[in-house]
Structure formats: structure tokens, C-alpha cells
Design an enzyme around this catalytic site. Structure first.
Site, PDB file in Angstrom:
ATOM      1  N   GLU A 107       0.829  -1.225   0.000  1.00  0.00           N
ATOM      2  CA  GLU A 107       0.000   0.000   0.000  1.00  0.00           C
ATOM      3  C   GLU A 107       0.855   1.262   0.000  1.00  0.00           C
ATOM      4  OE1 GLU A 107      -2.797  -0.051   3.189  1.00  0.00           O
ATOM      5  OE2 GLU A 107      -3.613   1.920   2.713  1.00  0.00           O
ATOM      6  N   LYS A 125      -6.909  -0.510  11.936  1.00  0.00           N
ATOM      7  CA  LYS A 125      -6.297  -1.033  10.704  1.00  0.00           C
ATOM      8  C   LYS A 125      -5.078  -0.209  10.337  1.00  0.00           C
ATOM      9  CE  LYS A 125      -5.790  -1.260   5.997  1.00  0.00           C
ATOM     10  NZ  LYS A 125      -5.019  -0.314   5.112  1.00  0.00           N
ATOM     11  N   ASP A 138       4.519 -14.446  11.915  1.00  0.00           N
ATOM     12  CA  ASP A 138       3.147 -14.856  11.584  1.00  0.00           C
ATOM     13  C   ASP A 138       2.223 -13.669  11.845  1.00  0.00           C
ATOM     14  OD1 ASP A 138       1.047 -17.697  12.565  1.00  0.00           O
ATOM     15  OD2 ASP A 138       0.597 -15.834  11.483  1.00  0.00           O
ATOM     16  N   HIS A 156      -1.117  10.365  -0.423  1.00  0.00           N
ATOM     17  CA  HIS A 156      -1.339   9.051  -1.041  1.00  0.00           C
ATOM     18  C   HIS A 156      -1.205   9.148  -2.567  1.00  0.00           C
ATOM     19  CE1 HIS A 156      -3.073   5.032  -0.023  1.00  0.00           C
ATOM     20  NE2 HIS A 156      -3.284   5.025  -1.318  1.00  0.00           N
TER      21      HIS A 156
HETATM   22  P1  HMG Z   1       5.687  15.575   3.324  1.00  0.00           P
HETATM   23  O1  HMG Z   1       5.259  16.696   4.216  1.00  0.00           O
HETATM   24  O2  HMG Z   1       5.720  15.764   1.851  1.00  0.00           O
HETATM   25  O3  HMG Z   1       7.094  14.991   3.834  1.00  0.00           O
HETATM   26  O4  HMG Z   1       4.749  14.331   3.684  1.00  0.00           O
HETATM   27  P2  HMG Z   1       8.403  15.856   4.118  1.00  0.00           P
HETATM   28  O5  HMG Z   1       8.890  16.421   2.823  1.00  0.00           O
HETATM   29  O6  HMG Z   1       8.177  16.767   5.292  1.00  0.00           O
HETATM   30  O7  HMG Z   1       9.415  14.676   4.565  1.00  0.00           O
HETATM   31  C1  HMG Z   1       9.483  14.349   5.947  1.00  0.00           C
HETATM   32  C2  HMG Z   1       9.892  12.924   6.029  1.00  0.00           C
HETATM   33  O8  HMG Z   1       8.789  12.142   5.561  1.00  0.00           O
HETATM   34  C3  HMG Z   1      11.050  12.553   5.123  1.00  0.00           C
HETATM   35  O9  HMG Z   1      12.250  12.801   5.825  1.00  0.00           O
HETATM   36  C4  HMG Z   1      10.838  11.089   4.925  1.00  0.00           C
HETATM   37  O10 HMG Z   1      11.307  10.365   6.038  1.00  0.00           O
HETATM   38  C5  HMG Z   1       9.311  11.004   4.886  1.00  0.00           C
HETATM   39  P3  HMG Z   1      13.586  13.147   4.933  1.00  0.00           P
HETATM   40  O11 HMG Z   1      13.905  11.895   4.147  1.00  0.00           O
HETATM   41  O12 HMG Z   1      13.231  14.311   4.053  1.00  0.00           O
HETATM   42  O13 HMG Z   1      14.629  13.446   5.995  1.00  0.00           O
HETATM   43  N1  HMG Z   1       8.847  11.071   3.501  1.00  0.00           N
HETATM   44  C6  HMG Z   1       8.889  10.036   2.661  1.00  0.00           C
HETATM   45  N2  HMG Z   1       9.353   8.783   2.824  1.00  0.00           N
HETATM   46  C7  HMG Z   1       9.236   7.954   1.772  1.00  0.00           C
HETATM   47  N3  HMG Z   1       8.721   8.315   0.570  1.00  0.00           N
HETATM   48  C8  HMG Z   1       8.256   9.552   0.375  1.00  0.00           C
HETATM   49  C9  HMG Z   1       8.323  10.489   1.445  1.00  0.00           C
HETATM   50  N4  HMG Z   1       7.966  11.788   1.598  1.00  0.00           N
HETATM   51  C10 HMG Z   1       8.306  12.122   2.865  1.00  0.00           C
HETATM   52  N5  HMG Z   1       7.739   9.889  -0.806  1.00  0.00           N
HETATM   53  C11 HMG Z   1       3.872  12.197   3.499  1.00  0.00           C
HETATM   54  C12 HMG Z   1       4.558  13.304   2.738  1.00  0.00           C
HETATM   55  C13 HMG Z   1       3.333  11.169   2.514  1.00  0.00           C
HETATM   56  C14 HMG Z   1       4.915  11.556   4.429  1.00  0.00           C
HETATM   57  C15 HMG Z   1       2.714  12.809   4.350  1.00  0.00           C
HETATM   58  O14 HMG Z   1       1.790  13.439   3.444  1.00  0.00           O
HETATM   59  C16 HMG Z   1       1.997  11.794   5.179  1.00  0.00           C
HETATM   60  O15 HMG Z   1       2.465  11.399   6.226  1.00  0.00           O
HETATM   61  N6  HMG Z   1       0.813  11.389   4.679  1.00  0.00           N
HETATM   62  C17 HMG Z   1       0.030  10.394   5.376  1.00  0.00           C
HETATM   63  C18 HMG Z   1       0.599   9.023   5.055  1.00  0.00           C
HETATM   64  C19 HMG Z   1      -0.309   8.026   5.691  1.00  0.00           C
HETATM   65  O16 HMG Z   1      -0.431   7.947   6.887  1.00  0.00           O
HETATM   66  N7  HMG Z   1      -0.997   7.285   4.818  1.00  0.00           N
HETATM   67  C20 HMG Z   1      -1.976   6.342   5.335  1.00  0.00           C
HETATM   68  C21 HMG Z   1      -1.624   4.968   4.944  1.00  0.00           C
HETATM   69  S1  HMG Z   1      -3.120   4.137   4.764  1.00  0.00           S
HETATM   70  C22 HMG Z   1      -3.779   4.061   6.337  1.00  0.00           C
HETATM   71  O17 HMG Z   1      -3.162   4.341   7.328  1.00  0.00           O
HETATM   72  C23 HMG Z   1      -5.194   3.607   6.424  1.00  0.00           C
HETATM   73  C24 HMG Z   1      -6.086   4.660   7.017  1.00  0.00           C
HETATM   74  O18 HMG Z   1      -7.413   4.339   6.672  1.00  0.00           O
HETATM   75  C25 HMG Z   1      -5.921   4.629   8.537  1.00  0.00           C
HETATM   76  C26 HMG Z   1      -6.940   5.524   9.247  1.00  0.00           C
HETATM   77  O19 HMG Z   1      -7.985   5.768   8.672  1.00  0.00           O
HETATM   78  O20 HMG Z   1      -6.586   5.925  10.384  1.00  0.00           O
HETATM   79  C27 HMG Z   1      -5.772   6.013   6.452  1.00  0.00           C
END
Ligand code: HMG
Length: 415
Positions: free
Chosen positions: A80, A255, A271, A368
Site C-alpha cells: 500500500e 487497521k 506470523d 497518497h
Molecule cells: P511531506 O510533508 O511531503 O514529507 O509528507 P516531508 O517532505 O516533510 O518529509 C518528511 C519525512 O517524511 C522525510 O524525511 C521522509 O522520512 C518522509 P527526509 O527523508 O526528508 O529526511 N517522507 C517520505 N518517505 C518515503 N517516501 C516519500 C516520502 N515523503 C516524505 N515519498 C507524506 C509526505 C506522505 C509523508 C505525508 O503526506 C503523510 O504522512 N501522509 C500520510 C501518510 C499516511 O499515513 N498514509 C496512510 C496509509 S493508509 C492508512 O493508514 C489507512 C487509514 O485508513 C488509517 C486511518 O484511517 O486511520 C488512512
């Protein structure tokens, strides 16, 4: 963690070079990672039945985790987008506030022997023979004593069911750095005949319990308000409060936590179904609730705390047969199953922080889709710098399809 800053902007070979320098990966291990067919068919054929191939799930790392003042690069296996990025960002923000503190219980697991059709005085007979039963159980766990673990105690309860009286005997074993299923199930099958002889009834189930409430890990973090801002804090508290009051939200809230926990379990060869079963049962013990909590301290900073039952190992099972799991554990650099469970608890908390922070402010899709766009660019055939150029254009045009990516790529290449 300087070497890992901007890790996500590096190419895959560059990332492997950083892991070689920072985590001591050997040439061989680097080749295994770069060769996605790491788990060869012959090895896999000894892991499951009717093998026909090997599925591949992306393996990434979330650097920047500071837990009990130690720096971790956390391997995460997940398909994901934005999960790894979210964990990494949450870890970075946490580190700026001092990082996570974590601790874990002793690795005690429980297993059950079920006797059916037992007499009324089954519980009395169990107590009368308990000394001998525990002596034999201890002998059956001597192997674990070599590592400081071993049998701890036996308990029993008499159940009056519509299928008659059943004796549910529970055996507690400290399984040290193993997940414990093999150790416990072998011991249970060994002790069952003695139970039937002394108590009566017929032997049925002899199996580990995945609800590892005696083997919990806890993590805590204080995210400073000057680091993450008032609005993010209020958004996270509002999101958490909804999960507290609505089970439909709570399921997704948890989740999100398990996105991180499962990704580490999978990467380290654990596991994850056992982890999931135990964690959700734990969340439901007093009515299904969030696995963590958020609140503000007297300085107005955001405090996050989590407690999870985690039956995970760093030895045994498929952990040592799967070459990727061995490399993932080397990258993680944990010295025990307890330390692994502390990392997993911290990652679960970080994952929920990241999701609630995004959900409560700009929404999840922005981050995302930004990450999804680069997937689309790669699918369209973009290479190197083209990936960023195409994904940027996709974001500007707000059209997230492979066709749009192909069109943009074609234009970029001047065709
Ligand atoms: P940003 O503000 O663009 O990041 O956020 P930044 O430029 O401030 O970078 C800070 C740090 O974030 C970086 O440190 C990286 O560690 C990391 P640096 O390397 O610069 O020293 N980072 C990344 N790592 C890997 N790939 C990248 C990347 N960009 C920054 N492309 C970010 C961008 C996506 C991190 C932010 O928008 C964010 O945290 N979004 C939310 C992500 C998230 O939680 N997604 C949910 C997953 S699905 C899920 O949890 C299910 C859900 O239903 C759960 C629920 O409902 O509670 C949502």
C-alpha cells in the site's frame, strides 16, 4: 540518521549502498535484495504444501525511528502506498521531540488443552494432581530453559457448555526469542495424556493461544506542539475521539495501526495472522476500542501511547529460512523478540499518528496520490528523473491514470 535523509529520493542501488554502509549488509545480502527472486522455489517448497511459485510484496525501510534513544531503520513489507512514508515522517517528527520510549513484558505465551466429557470434580482432580502435571510440563520445556525461558505454571477452568462439561487447562511458558507456537504445541501434546489419565474425559484441542496478553509491548511519544502545530494536534485528538465513540471508525483506526505492525511482522518473517488475531481480540476485550490513546499534556504537547500483545520471534519458524527476513532483522538490528515487539509498538503508534495527522488536516489523498502518481509513472514506463517529472504533471492535471502517465511521458520524450 543523516545518511537516511532524503532516502526516498535515492535510486534502489543507492539505497542498498547506504544500507551496506550503515547496516553492514554484505555483497551477498545486497545481491539477494536486488534479486527479487530471493526466496528460491526449492526453499519455498519446504515451507508450504503444493507450491507453485512465490508471491512478491514490496520491501521498504522507514528510517528515523528513535526508540529508547536507539536509532532504528525499520524494514516494512507492504503493497500500500504512503504507509512507509507516513511511518518515516511520523518517526522524524517524533525524533525531533526526543523519540519513543518503549518497554515489553517477559515473552510468556499460553497454550490450552481441552478435555471434553469430564466428571463434575474435574477441577478438584486437576488441583490434586497439579504438582505432578506441572513437573511433567516443566520437563517438556527443558529445551527452552537453556535460553532462560521454560514452563511457568498451569491453570484450569471448568466450562459448562451445551456439549457438556469441558476442562480448559492453560499452560504458561516463557518462550524467549521464539514466537512460541512450536514449543508450546509440542509441550501440550506431550502433557495431554497425563491430564486425561488423572482427570478423565477425552482429549480434544491442544494449541497455543494467539491472545498474548501476558506478552505485551508498550510505546509512548510526546510530539511537541511547536514541532507539529496546534491544528494537527486538535485534528488528531478529534480523530481519536471519533474512534473512541464509533466502532466503524475504530476498525479503520486500528487497521491503520496494523498497517505498520503487520508490515514489520511480514518483513521479519513473523506470523502476522497470529499478530492480527491477538491484537483485535485484545482491542475487543472490553468492547472494541482503539489500541492506543492520544491526549494533551500540561504543556499542550501531544502525547501518544500504545499497548499491544505481540507474539513475535527473532528465531525459529520461517524466520531463518526466508533470506529476506534474515536481512530485514539485520537491518533492524534488534537483539531480542522483546526489542522487536517494542519497535512494532512504536511503528504502530507512528502509523496512527501519521494517518490521523493527514486525515485531520489536508486529507489522506494528497500524500497518497503523490506517491501513487510515481507508481503510475513507473507503470507507464518512466525511468529515473522521468518518474518525478511525470508524477508531478499527473498531480498538476489531477488525472491519476496510466493512460495519462503514458501521454505525459510520450510528450516528455518529444514523441
Ligand atoms: P511531506 O510533508 O511531503 O514529507 O509528507 P516531508 O517532505 O516533510 O518529509 C518528511 C519525512 O517524511 C522525510 O524525511 C521522509 O522520512 C518522509 P527526509 O527523508 O526528508 O529526511 N517522507 C517520505 N518517505 C518515503 N517516501 C516519500 C516520502 N515523503 C516524505 N515519498 C507524506 C509526505 C506522505 C509523508 C505525508 O503526506 C503523510 O504522512 N501522509 C500520510 C501518510 C499516511 O499515513 N498514509 C496512510 C496509509 S493508509 C492508512 O493508514 C489507512 C487509514 O485508513 C488509517 C486511518 O484511517 O486511520 C488512512
Amino acid at each position: 540518521m543523516g545518511a537516511f535523509s532524503g532516502f526516498y529520493k535515492k535510486t534502489i542501488p543507492e539505497r542498498i549502498e547506504i544500507l551496506k554502509a550503515e547496516r553492514g549488509l554484505t555483497e551477498e545480502e545486497a545481491k539477494t535484495l536486488l534479486n527479487s527472486g530471493a526466496l528460491d522455489l526449492e526453499t519455498a517448497d519446504h515451507m508450504i504444501e503444493n507450491l507453485i511459485g512465490v508471491n512478491h510484496i514490496p520491501l521498504g525501510v522507514a528510517p528515523g525511528f528513535v526508540i529508547n534513544k536507539k536509532e532504528y531503520v525499520v524494514p516494512m513489507c507492504i503493497e500500500e502506498p504512503s504507509v512507509v512514508a507516513g511511518a518515516a515522517k511520523a518517526a522524524k517528527l517524533a525524533a525531533q521531540s526526543g523519540g519513543f520510549s518503549a518497554d515489553a513484558d517477559e515473552p510468556v505465551m499460553s497454550g490450552q488443552v481441552q478435555l471434553v466429557g469430564v466428571p463434575e470434580d474435574a477441577l478438584i482432580k486437576f488441583e490434586e494432581n497439579k504438582e505432578e502435571i506441572e513437573k511433567v510440563a516443566k520437563e517438556l520445556c527443558l529445551g527452552m530453559e537453556r535460553y532462560g525461558g521454560g514452563f511457568r505454571k498451569a491453570e484450569a477452568s471448568l466450562l459448562d457448555t451445551k456439549r457438556g462439561k469441558m476442562l480448559n487447562t492453560v499452560f504458561l511458558v516463557d518462550v524467549r526469542d521464539a514466537m512460541g507456537a512450536n514449543t508450546i504445541n509440542t509441550m501440550l501434546e506431550g502433557i495431554a495424556p497425563l491430564l486425561a489419565e488423572k482427570i478423565g474425559g477425552k482429549i480434544r484441542l491442544r494449541i497455543i493461544s494467539n491472545l498474548a496478553t501476558r506478552r505485551k509491548a508498550r510505546a509512548k511519544c510526546i510530539w511537541k506542539k511547536e514541532r507539529i502545530g496546534e491544528d494537527a494536534i486538535e485534528g488528531i485528538l478529534d480523530g481519536y475521539e471519533l474512534a473512541l465513540h464509533d466502532i466503524y471508525r475504530c476498525a479503520t483506526h486500528n487497521k491503520g495501526i496494523l498497517n505498520g505492525v503487520d508490515a514489520v511482522a511480514l518483513a521479519t518473517g513473523n506470523d502476522w495472522r497470529a499478530v492480527e488475531a491477538g491484537i483485535h481480540a485484545f482491542a475487543a476485550m472490553d468492547g472494541y476500542k482503539p489500541l492506543n490513546k492520544f491526549y494533551k499534556n500540561e504543556d499542550g504537547d501531544l502525547v501518544g501511547e500504545i499497548e499491544l500483545p505481540l507474539a513475535v520471534g527473532t528465531v525459529g519458524g520461517s524466520i531463518k529460512t526466508n533470506p529476506i527476513a534474515k536481512i530485514a532483522l539485520k537491518i533492524l538490528d534488534v537483539k531480542s523478540a522483546q526489542e522487536l515487539s517494542m519497535v512494532m509498538a512504536a511503528v504502530g503508534l507512528a502509523q496512527n499518528f501519521a494517518a490521523l495527522r493527514a486525515l485531520g488536516t489536508e486529507g489522506i489523498q494528497k500524500g497518497h496520490m503523490k506517491l501513487h502518481a510515481s507508481n503510475l509513472a513507473v507503470l507507464a514506463g518512466a525511468k529515473g528523473d522521468e518518474v518525478d517529472a511525470v508524477s508531478k504533471k499527473l498531480g498538476e492535471e489531477k488525472e491519476y491514470t496510466v493512460e495519462a502517465a503514458k501521454r505525459i511521458l510520450k510528450k516528455l520524450r518529444g514523441k
